[in-house]
Design an enzyme around this catalytic site. Structure first.
Site, PDB file in Angstrom:
ATOM      1  N   HIS A   1      27.356 -51.730  30.284  1.00 58.99           N
ATOM      2  CA  HIS A   1      27.622 -51.330  28.955  1.00 58.99           C
ATOM      3  C   HIS A   1      28.372 -52.578  28.148  1.00 58.99           C
ATOM      4  CE1 HIS A   1      29.403 -48.980  25.606  1.00 58.99           C
ATOM      5  NE2 HIS A   1      30.490 -49.505  26.021  1.00 58.99           N
TER       6      HIS A   1
ATOM      7  N   LYS B   1      39.676 -40.738  25.365  1.00 60.83           N
ATOM      8  CA  LYS B   1      38.301 -40.110  25.285  1.00 60.83           C
ATOM      9  C   LYS B   1      37.889 -40.053  26.880  1.00 60.83           C
ATOM     10  CE  LYS B   1      36.121 -42.095  21.294  1.00 60.83           C
ATOM     11  NZ  LYS B   1      34.831 -42.923  20.839  1.00 60.83           N
TER      12      LYS B   1
ATOM     13  N   GLU C   1      33.271 -48.538  17.673  1.00 63.87           N
ATOM     14  CA  GLU C   1      31.886 -48.127  17.876  1.00 63.87           C
ATOM     15  C   GLU C   1      30.941 -49.133  17.626  1.00 63.87           C
ATOM     16  OE1 GLU C   1      30.675 -45.176  19.243  1.00 63.87           O
ATOM     17  OE2 GLU C   1      32.919 -45.166  19.872  1.00 63.87           O
TER      18      GLU C   1
ATOM     19  N   ASN D   1      35.828 -41.895  32.977  1.00 64.60           N
ATOM     20  CA  ASN D   1      35.583 -40.978  32.011  1.00 64.60           C
ATOM     21  C   ASN D   1      35.155 -39.368  32.616  1.00 64.60           C
ATOM     22  OD1 ASN D   1      33.003 -43.216  30.236  1.00 64.60           O
ATOM     23  ND2 ASN D   1      35.448 -42.992  29.894  1.00 64.60           N
TER      24      ASN D   1
ATOM     25  N   ASP E   1      34.289 -44.106  43.405  1.00 70.23           N
ATOM     26  CA  ASP E   1      32.823 -44.267  43.633  1.00 70.23           C
ATOM     27  C   ASP E   1      32.621 -45.203  44.771  1.00 70.23           C
ATOM     28  OD1 ASP E   1      32.911 -47.211  43.119  1.00 70.23           O
ATOM     29  OD2 ASP E   1      33.116 -46.819  40.901  1.00 70.23           O
TER      30      ASP E   1
END
Length: 421
Positions: free
Chosen positions: A387, A253, A367, A220, A154
């Site tokens: 986050h 994930k 979660e 991700n 990034d």
């Protein structure tokens, strides 16, 4: 007790102004609720609640519970969020769209510590951890002997660490690099399609190795990209943030965000190798460091014991005074603390994922706080709230609901929230 723990972080990171409307947040929350797992009425939410630190309350094998959304709305009102009268304009469908093959590996001697991550019945994944281990990271990557490296990074990592992987091509192996925007802005369909086209343009084959070099969001989308091209490139994660090291690379994930929703397109895909150099954490911006600690705070609330003790010790007065000169707004962790916290985070994930690799049953515990975190993150706009900090505010919302339901005592909530704050 719960909120006292959570507030160790949230007192250092106040929610920005202006706040989005409750209508908008609740639209996202109802979208992201684990609805359909239990039989809900339209006014109900399915999510995680705890009765005290280390004790999960469950109506279902997935560790989820069902409750009225009014308690969530009341918490947002208490936190100073306002209602928008024209609620219909925030209907979920109107939300903005958010802008492998095996290979021979030779043993490389070095100082990195090796752990194997076991995801249920899948092959164990070697994960190496060290501090200031750049030469060994390069050596272990080159030992995979690909026909080319496809490095995905990034803008922030490219700005500060563009030369970290330069030696990959010293033996003549082609190295191609693709630079994405930072944070969740990279998790968009246009970037996924861009990566796919780029891999073909650069001659990627099943003998190539994809290297995800960056933070959690970057991991991700890189994992999703690597998992769908040729039904799976060999994939290596080289995380550069605390959150990515202990929380993202320890999960199968992968995802992007689409149609105004969070992580709604993705697959489960395992990396071939994980290489963690904790030296990156020394230069993390305060927001990124606190974000990584946010998921550790969640583990502390869920599992208690060593996880709670390790988290609270990292915020002890002596440590803060030594590292920051007594300034409460800033936090610096030494290498020893970083290694300890990272290992605690990895252990928390693997204790569960060793039996529930896809996080659909026991793994749903991770979660906790995320429904309301995701809702606030989307409502504020991607990248505004880190986050892990969002998760902490979500935990404060969850403990408020738990007390309203009579599940959590006021004393247990005070402990929980004190830790979060």
């Amino acid at each position: 007790e719960h909120d006292g723990m959570v507030r160790l972080l949230t007192d250092r990171w106040a929610l920005p102004e202006p706040k989005p409307s409750i209508n908008r947040i609740m639209g996202y929350a109802m979208n992201d609720s684990k609805r359909g797992i239990l039989a809900e009425e339209p006014h109900e939410i399915t999510d995680l609640v705890v009765s005290k630190i280390g004790r999960i309350v469950s109506d279902h094998p997935s560790n989820l519970a069902k409750f009225d959304k009014k308690y969530v709305e009341e918490w947002f009102e208490m936190m100073g969020f306002q209602w928008e009268h024209a609620a219909e304009q925030f209907a979920a469908q109107d939300f903005e769209v958010a802008a492998g093959a095996s290979g021979e590996a030779h043993v490389v001697e070095g100082t990195m510590e090796l752990d194997y991550l076991n995801f249920a019945d899948r092959a164990p994944i070697p994960a190496y951890t060290g501090v200031d281990v750049q030469p060994e990271v390069i050596s272990r990557l080159r030992a995979m002997k690909p026909d080319r490296f496809l490095v995905v990074t990034d803008e922030a990592v490219e700005q500060h660490y563009s030369s970290y992987l330069d030696a990959l091509g010293a033996d003549g192996t082609p190295v191609h690099k693709y630079v994405l925007p930072c944070g969740d802005q990279c998790k968009a369909m246009k970037h996924l399609l861009g990566l796919i086209d780029w891999s073909f343009e650069r001659g990627g084959t099943r003998s190539s190795v994809v290297v995800g070099f960056g933070g959690g969001a970057l991991m991700n989308i890189t994992g999703l990209f690597a998992g769908i091209v040729y039904r799976g490139f060999r994939l290596v994660y080289v995380p550069t943030t605390l959150l990515a090291m202990h929380d993202v690379t320890t999960s199968l994930k992968t995802s992007i965000c689409h149609w105004g929703r969070k992580n709604n397109i993705g697959i489960y895909y395992a990396p071939t190798l994980i290489l963690m150099d904790l030296a990156f954490c020394r230069t993390l911006p305060q927001d990124e460091l606190l974000s990584g600690l946010g998921e550790l705070c969640k583990n502390a609330a869920l599992f208690g014991g060593d996880h709670a003790r390790g988290f609270v010790e990292a915020f002890s007065k002596d440590v803060l005074n030594e590292c920051t000169g007594g300034e409460p707004e800033s936090l610096t962790l030494d290498d020893q603390d970083l290694v300890k916290l990272t290992r605690l985070g990895v252990r928390a994930k693997m204790d569960i994922l060793c039996v529930d690799a896809t996080e659909n049953l026991q793994g749903m515990v991770f979660e906790y706080g995320h429904t309301f975190s995701h809702a606030m993150e989307k409502a504020y706009g991607d990248g505004t709230i880190p986050h892990g900090i969002g998760v902490c505010y979500g935990m404060l919302c969850s403990s408020f609901v738990a007390e309203k339901l009579g599940i959590m005592s006021p004393e247990a909530r005070a402990e929980h929230d004190g830790m979060v704050r």
